[in-house]
Enzyme design. Structure first.
Site, PDB file in Angstrom:
ATOM      1  N   CYS A  70      86.444   7.235  25.271  1.00  0.00           N
ATOM      2  CA  CYS A  70      86.046   7.839  23.996  1.00  0.00           C
ATOM      3  C   CYS A  70      86.520   9.280  23.829  1.00  0.00           C
ATOM      4  O   CYS A  70      86.550   9.801  22.713  1.00  0.00           O
ATOM      5  CB  CYS A  70      84.529   7.764  23.827  1.00  0.00           C
TER       6      CYS A  70
ATOM      7  N   HIS B  82      82.051  13.074  18.615  1.00  0.00           N
ATOM      8  CA  HIS B  82      82.280  11.644  18.865  1.00  0.00           C
ATOM      9  C   HIS B  82      81.094  10.868  18.309  1.00  0.00           C
ATOM     10  O   HIS B  82      79.941  11.271  18.472  1.00  0.00           O
ATOM     11  CB  HIS B  82      82.424  11.397  20.364  1.00  0.00           C
TER      12      HIS B  82
ATOM     13  N   ASN C 260      80.787   3.060  16.828  1.00  0.00           N
ATOM     14  CA  ASN C 260      81.533   3.816  17.821  1.00  0.00           C
ATOM     15  C   ASN C 260      82.940   3.236  17.906  1.00  0.00           C
ATOM     16  O   ASN C 260      83.133   2.135  18.418  1.00  0.00           O
ATOM     17  CB  ASN C 260      80.814   3.717  19.177  1.00  0.00           C
TER      18      ASN C 260
END
Length: 322
Positions: free
Chosen positions: A114, A249, A279
């Site tokens: 990520c 994020h 996500n």
């Protein structure tokens, strides 16, 4: 004469298909309210069968190229952050280079889960500052829906697909003020995706799906992102009030809120796309940055803090004067 990296264009792409929490509740034992209360997610986008990381990356990249008003051949470095590459090799970066019709320059992938797009920006910044590159394309592209177990309610509710892009170019005034990247492999078993074709442990027979111990990941993420905020501000001799926007994020609304609190920022100064995108791993920060640039929230001259945390563990930040 000093060289700095400056953002000259952004882009993003989300697949057409929307998968809501209500639809997921028909697949596993969960509910819209349970998912939304714990994560902040209401829906996410799912790539079509014909789509790939490179095809989504191309759309996002072309948006950024159009915004920057440059030609694809002006790009001399392509960095693609992805954990879901089209192929083991060649890199998705090379496949994107082909799609864009670029014959010269360099292309490669970064795998930092990520945090990938932050790592990509950091690498691009170093290339530009050193004079090794003039114009760099950084793309985060993920098809997470193909590596989640749709019978595992602890993970399948979290992830979505998409691609985000940013173009950086050398200039005389600082655009990227600083980048900070870190990793610690000690926590590799808290969040990972096995490769069944490369299993090395005796008797290991795992499918290639994301595995996560959510509570432990959450605790480390909150503490780690708090530290990266302090590190970034200290490196630039800035106070918290100097930051106009936080682009985090998009993993969990509670982690995002904790980071905003650390910065003493209201949620109105935080770019949140989590509710409708989930996500999207390495794509999430660039997708959020692109959205806020295009809708006019982020204005030229404003200071933006991008930050991310991912499997590895990896984490990082980029402080940018847009």
């Amino acid at each position: 004469m000093s060289r700095y990296a400056r953002v000259i264009g952004t882009g993003g792409y989300l697949p057409e298909k929307v998968l809501t929490n209500a639809q997921i509740s028909l697949m596993v034992d969960t509910s819209d309210s349970w998912i939304h209360e714990r994560t902040g997610i209401k829906s996410r986008r799912i790539a079509a069968d014909h789509e790939s990381a490179s095809s989504m990356a191309e759309i996002a990249a072309r948006q950024a190229i159009d915004a920057a008003q440059i030609a694809p051949e002006d790009i001399d470095l392509i960095i693609v952050a992805t954990g879901t590459p089209d192929r083991v090799y060649p890199s998705t970066g090379c496949l994107l280079q082909k799609r864009l019709g670029i014959k010269n320059g360099v292309a490669f992938d970064v795998q930092a889960a990520c945090s990938g797009s932050i790592f990509g920006i950091s690498i691009a910044d170093q290339y530009i500052k050193s004079g090794a590159a003039q114009t760099v394309l950084v793309v985060g592209a993920e098809i997470c829906s193909r590596i989640v177990d749709w019978t595992d309610r602890s993970t399948c509710v979290l992830f979505g697909d998409g691609a985000g892009a940013v173009l950086l170019q050398a200039c005389e005034e600082a655009g990227v003020l600083s980048t900070h990247i870190h990793s610690d492999g000690e926590f590799d078993d808290l969040l990972y995706c096995p490769n069944p074709q490369a299993a090395t442990e005796a008797g290991k027979d795992e499918a290639g799906y994301i595995a996560m111990r959510g509570n432990e990941v959450f605790k480390v993420a909150v503490n780690t992102l708090g530290r990266i905020v302090d590190e970034t501000l200290e490196a630039n001799a800035m106070d918290k009030a100097s930051i106009d926007w936080l682009v985090p994020h998009q993993a969990n609304i509670r982690i995002i809120a904790a980071t905003a609190k650390k910065l003493k920022m209201s949620m109105e100064q935080v770019v949140v796309t989590l509710e409708t995108q989930g996500n999207t791993s390495s794509a999430s920060v660039l997708l959020a940055f692109n959205e806020a640039v295009r809708d006019g929230r982020i204005q030229r001259g404003q200071v933006v803090l991008l930050e991310a945390f991912g499997a590895g563990f990896t984490w990082g930040s980029a402080l940018i004067r847009y």
